[in-house]
Design a protein around this motif. Structure first.
Motif, PDB file in Angstrom:
ATOM      1  N   SER A  19       4.999  -5.349   1.716  1.00  0.00           N
ATOM      2  CA  SER A  19       4.370  -5.326   3.041  1.00  0.00           C
ATOM      3  C   SER A  19       3.274  -4.276   3.167  1.00  0.00           C
ATOM      4  CB  SER A  19       5.437  -5.061   4.122  1.00  0.00           C
ATOM      5  OG  SER A  19       6.461  -6.025   4.075  1.00  0.00           O
ATOM      6  N   PHE A  20       3.179  -3.357   2.207  1.00  0.00           N
ATOM      7  CA  PHE A  20       2.285  -2.213   2.356  1.00  0.00           C
ATOM      8  C   PHE A  20       0.823  -2.631   2.500  1.00  0.00           C
ATOM      9  CE2 PHE A  20      -0.168   1.471   0.825  1.00  0.00           C
ATOM     10  CZ  PHE A  20       0.345   2.452   1.668  1.00  0.00           C
ATOM     11  N   GLY A  21       0.445  -3.754   1.891  1.00  0.00           N
ATOM     12  CA  GLY A  21      -0.934  -4.218   2.034  1.00  0.00           C
ATOM     13  C   GLY A  21      -1.354  -4.407   3.466  1.00  0.00           C
ATOM     14  N   PHE A  22      -0.379  -4.706   4.341  1.00  0.00           N
ATOM     15  CA  PHE A  22      -0.706  -4.885   5.752  1.00  0.00           C
ATOM     16  C   PHE A  22      -1.197  -3.586   6.390  1.00  0.00           C
ATOM     17  CE2 PHE A  22       0.835  -9.181   6.870  1.00  0.00           C
ATOM     18  CZ  PHE A  22      -0.099  -9.459   7.845  1.00  0.00           C
ATOM     19  N   PHE A  23      -0.822  -2.448   5.829  1.00  0.00           N
ATOM     20  CA  PHE A  23      -1.354  -1.175   6.315  1.00  0.00           C
ATOM     21  C   PHE A  23      -2.875  -1.170   6.212  1.00  0.00           C
ATOM     22  CE2 PHE A  23      -2.673   3.252   5.482  1.00  0.00           C
ATOM     23  CZ  PHE A  23      -2.169   3.888   6.606  1.00  0.00           C
ATOM     24  N   GLY A  24      -3.388  -1.616   5.067  1.00  0.00           N
ATOM     25  CA  GLY A  24      -4.834  -1.682   4.890  1.00  0.00           C
ATOM     26  C   GLY A  24      -5.486  -2.766   5.712  1.00  0.00           C
ATOM     27  N   ILE A  25      -4.842  -3.948   5.742  1.00  0.00           N
ATOM     28  CA  ILE A  25      -5.396  -5.044   6.537  1.00  0.00           C
ATOM     29  C   ILE A  25      -5.559  -4.624   7.982  1.00  0.00           C
ATOM     30  CG2 ILE A  25      -4.898  -7.352   7.451  1.00  0.00           C
ATOM     31  CD1 ILE A  25      -3.593  -7.998   4.754  1.00  0.00           C
ATOM     32  N   GLN A  26      -4.533  -3.950   8.520  1.00  0.00           N
ATOM     33  CA  GLN A  26      -4.610  -3.552   9.917  1.00  0.00           C
ATOM     34  C   GLN A  26      -5.595  -2.416  10.134  1.00  0.00           C
ATOM     35  OE1 GLN A  26      -3.380  -5.397  12.133  1.00  0.00           O
ATOM     36  NE2 GLN A  26      -4.118  -4.197  13.876  1.00  0.00           N
ATOM     37  N   ASN A 122      -8.857 -12.662   7.106  1.00  0.00           N
ATOM     38  CA  ASN A 122      -8.031 -13.871   7.133  1.00  0.00           C
ATOM     39  C   ASN A 122      -7.604 -14.312   5.744  1.00  0.00           C
ATOM     40  OD1 ASN A 122      -7.571 -15.198   9.883  1.00  0.00           O
ATOM     41  ND2 ASN A 122      -9.707 -14.592  10.032  1.00  0.00           N
ATOM     42  N   VAL A 123      -8.502 -14.188   4.763  1.00  0.00           N
ATOM     43  CA  VAL A 123      -8.152 -14.583   3.393  1.00  0.00           C
ATOM     44  C   VAL A 123      -7.000 -13.726   2.882  1.00  0.00           C
ATOM     45  CG1 VAL A 123      -8.970 -14.650   1.006  1.00  0.00           C
ATOM     46  CG2 VAL A 123     -10.414 -15.528   2.842  1.00  0.00           C
ATOM     47  N   SER A 124      -6.991 -12.439   3.222  1.00  0.00           N
ATOM     48  CA  SER A 124      -5.886 -11.564   2.822  1.00  0.00           C
ATOM     49  C   SER A 124      -4.635 -11.791   3.658  1.00  0.00           C
ATOM     50  CB  SER A 124      -6.299 -10.088   2.972  1.00  0.00           C
ATOM     51  OG  SER A 124      -6.935  -9.625   1.818  1.00  0.00           O
ATOM     52  N   MET A 125      -4.803 -11.956   4.959  1.00  0.00           N
ATOM     53  CA  MET A 125      -3.668 -11.893   5.877  1.00  0.00           C
ATOM     54  C   MET A 125      -2.798 -13.145   5.850  1.00  0.00           C
ATOM     55  SD  MET A 125      -3.669 -10.776   9.885  1.00  0.00           S
ATOM     56  CE  MET A 125      -4.851 -12.045  10.359  1.00  0.00           C
ATOM     57  N   GLU A 126      -3.380 -14.333   5.808  1.00  0.00           N
ATOM     58  CA  GLU A 126      -2.578 -15.548   5.912  1.00  0.00           C
ATOM     59  C   GLU A 126      -1.570 -15.685   4.770  1.00  0.00           C
ATOM     60  OE1 GLU A 126      -2.327 -17.020   8.700  1.00  0.00           O
ATOM     61  OE2 GLU A 126      -3.835 -15.547   9.230  1.00  0.00           O
ATOM     62  N   PHE A 150       5.605  -2.954  11.224  1.00  0.00           N
ATOM     63  CA  PHE A 150       5.604  -1.494  11.110  1.00  0.00           C
ATOM     64  C   PHE A 150       4.305  -1.008  10.471  1.00  0.00           C
ATOM     65  CE2 PHE A 150       6.416   2.112   8.223  1.00  0.00           C
ATOM     66  CZ  PHE A 150       6.651   3.096   9.177  1.00  0.00           C
ATOM     67  N   PHE A 151       3.904  -1.620   9.380  1.00  0.00           N
ATOM     68  CA  PHE A 151       2.675  -1.197   8.716  1.00  0.00           C
ATOM     69  C   PHE A 151       1.432  -1.547   9.535  1.00  0.00           C
ATOM     70  CE2 PHE A 151       5.196  -1.061   4.687  1.00  0.00           C
ATOM     71  CZ  PHE A 151       4.950   0.285   4.426  1.00  0.00           C
ATOM     72  N   ILE A 152       1.491  -2.661  10.240  1.00  0.00           N
ATOM     73  CA  ILE A 152       0.390  -3.000  11.142  1.00  0.00           C
ATOM     74  C   ILE A 152       0.225  -1.903  12.191  1.00  0.00           C
ATOM     75  CG2 ILE A 152      -0.273  -4.585  13.008  1.00  0.00           C
ATOM     76  CD1 ILE A 152       0.907  -6.852  11.280  1.00  0.00           C
ATOM     77  N   GLY A 153       1.345  -1.460  12.767  1.00  0.00           N
ATOM     78  CA  GLY A 153       1.289  -0.407  13.770  1.00  0.00           C
ATOM     79  C   GLY A 153       0.771   0.906  13.208  1.00  0.00           C
ATOM     80  N   CYS A 154       1.290   1.299  12.043  1.00  0.00           N
ATOM     81  CA  CYS A 154       0.864   2.573  11.442  1.00  0.00           C
ATOM     82  C   CYS A 154      -0.621   2.554  11.091  1.00  0.00           C
ATOM     83  CB  CYS A 154       1.684   2.852  10.186  1.00  0.00           C
ATOM     84  SG  CYS A 154       3.412   3.227  10.499  1.00  0.00           S
ATOM     85  N   GLY A 155      -1.076   1.465  10.471  1.00  0.00           N
ATOM     86  CA  GLY A 155      -2.488   1.367  10.126  1.00  0.00           C
ATOM     87  C   GLY A 155      -3.376   1.398  11.347  1.00  0.00           C
TER      88      GLY A 155
END
Length: 439
Positions: A19-26, A122-126, A150-155
């Motif tokens: 899930s950590f990639g979502f930190f960067g996406i967000q 979008n290419v990363s997130m979906e 959680f990572f979305i919030g932190c990012g």
């Protein structure tokens, strides 16, 4: 049909890594949400034009999401896997756009870069959404989506605060020069581009993927050609699971509210609290920084709420939790237009954060249990039509409504968004959710 091989239960750190990639996406998404209207206004856009310029983002998502979802369903590489190639390619595109965005000197340039940035996100997130369905058993899916939240919030917290951090603690100028974007925003986007790429690479290199159950059948299906692929994409629209159709209405009104918030909070706060509508003024830029603080608050609350929501869902149900969260968020967002003290603006953001946590967790957890495993990525992409379509509707109508019904006062548009979010909460009561809300 769901795969017959049981999926192993993953450890906390395996959930963390995937899930950590979502930190960067967000990081990228939050910079876009908090600063795009500010950049457009600084480059000369009028308040009633903002929603139209924002159309770039949802239109891009409308085109990209089902295609990327379908392609990721039908991709397999023994080293890169199924979803991770798309994580990487999207991160590369979005990171480049984050470096380009604050260097836009003309309005049309900023709008064009928004197209590129949103396409990359979008290419990363979906595929990340489908990644949870691929790797986790139903009993862990709510926890998997909660970890992403959680990572979305932190990012988002860190990214939203960056312009204020650069201005208040590092002495970077927050004033536009020659009509350009302030240095605080410029440096924030540079940091965002770097973090986006590094965080996604972490997930790419620390997580593995399960191969298709029948690899030979998968390869035969993959070789059927472009025409067959287009036919499958179009055919899927007419065979959506019932739960997905019900959630579509909830998503529609939820995202009208969020789109209104992202577009109009800066101008509403600048007018109602800072007493200015001049986007070139120092006060307006101060308002932009404060909106970053507000958005950091709702993002921080969502990061904390992400771990509470699965517990509440087990005690009640996922749809009851989602209903309550959306109603709280709607009332909170609607209250922003009544507030004229900037310190008080933090309070409604707490309610918005609770709603945001649920929006990022509960619909996907409910949906994942209703989707065929072989088309998880495709249907997650189609599901996001019900994010992009309301944003397109908002882009076409909110500017008109703001100008002709609210005399240009964007605070009233935020109140309309709040009502829409509360309505979404009520509609959740009609959603069918058969799966257990296990963590």
């Amino acid at each position: 049909m769901h795969p017959s091989t049981p999926k192993p239960r993953l450890s906390f750190w395996q959930l963390w890594n995937m899930s950590f990639g979502f930190f960067g996406i967000q990081f990228g998404f939050a910079l876009q949400n908090a600063n795009t209207s500010r950049i457009f206004s600084t480059l000369g856009a009028n308040p009633d034009e903002l929603a139209l310029f924002w159309l770039a983002a949802p239109v891009t998502g409308l085109l990209v999401q089902p295609i990327i979802g379908y392609l990721s369903d039908n991709t397999w590489h023994p080293t890169w896997g199924r979803r991770r190639p798309f994580f990487f390619l999207g991160a590369l595109m979005a990171s480049i756009a984050l470096f380009l965005m604050p260097n836009s000197h003309l309005l049309w340039m900023a709008v064009a870069v928004l197209w590129m940035m949103d396409a990359g996100i979008n290419v990363s997130m979906e595929p990340f959404r489908a990644f949870v369905g691929d790797k986790l058993d139903t009993s862990q899916q709510t926890a998997g989506f909660a970890m992403q939240t959680f990572f979305i919030g932190c990012g988002a917290v860190i990214a939203s605060l960056l312009p204020t951090i650069f201005a208040d603690y590092l002495g970077v100028s927050n004033t536009p020069v020659n009509g350009g974007v302030p240095d605080t925003v410029r440096y924030a986007f540079y940091a965002g581009g770097s973090v986006f790429m590094l965080a996604v690479l972490w997930t790419v290199f620390t997580s593995d993927e399960r191969p298709p159950e029948d690899l030979e059948a998968f390869r035969r299906a993959k070789g059927k050609g472009f025409g067959h692929a287009i036919g499958e994409i179009l055919e899927g629209f007419f065979h959506m699971p019932k739960t997905m159709v019900q959630l579509a209405f909830v998503q529609f009104f939820s995202w009208i509210a969020l789109f209104a918030m992202w577009i109009y909070t800066t101008s509403a706060v600048a007018e109602n609290v800072f007493g200015t509508t001049d986007a070139q003024s120092a006060l307006y830029q101060d308002a932009g920084n404060y909106v970053g603080i507000m958005f950091a608050v709702y993002s921080g609350v969502s990061a904390l709420a992400a771990f509470v929501l699965p517990v509440l869902a087990r005690l009640t149900s996922r749809k009851m939790v989602h209903t309550l969260c959306l109603v709280i968020g709607g009332v909170s967002l609607a209250s922003v237009f009544t507030i004229h003290d900037k310190q008080m603006l933090v309070l409604p953001m707490i309610g918005v954060g609770i709603a945001w946590a649920s929006i990022l967790t509960m619909p996907y957890a409910i949906l994942a249990g209703a989707l065929p495993a072989s088309r998880m990525g495709y249907y997650m992409g189609v599901f996001n039509f019900f994010i992009t379509i309301p944003q397109i509707v908002s882009g076409l109508l909110l500017g008109f409504v703001t100008k002709h019904f609210f005399a240009g006062h964007t605070g009233h548009t935020l109140a309309l968004g709040g009502a829409s979010m509360a309505l979404a909460g009520i509609l959740t009561l009609w959603v069918r959710d058969d799966a257990k809300a296990a963590a």
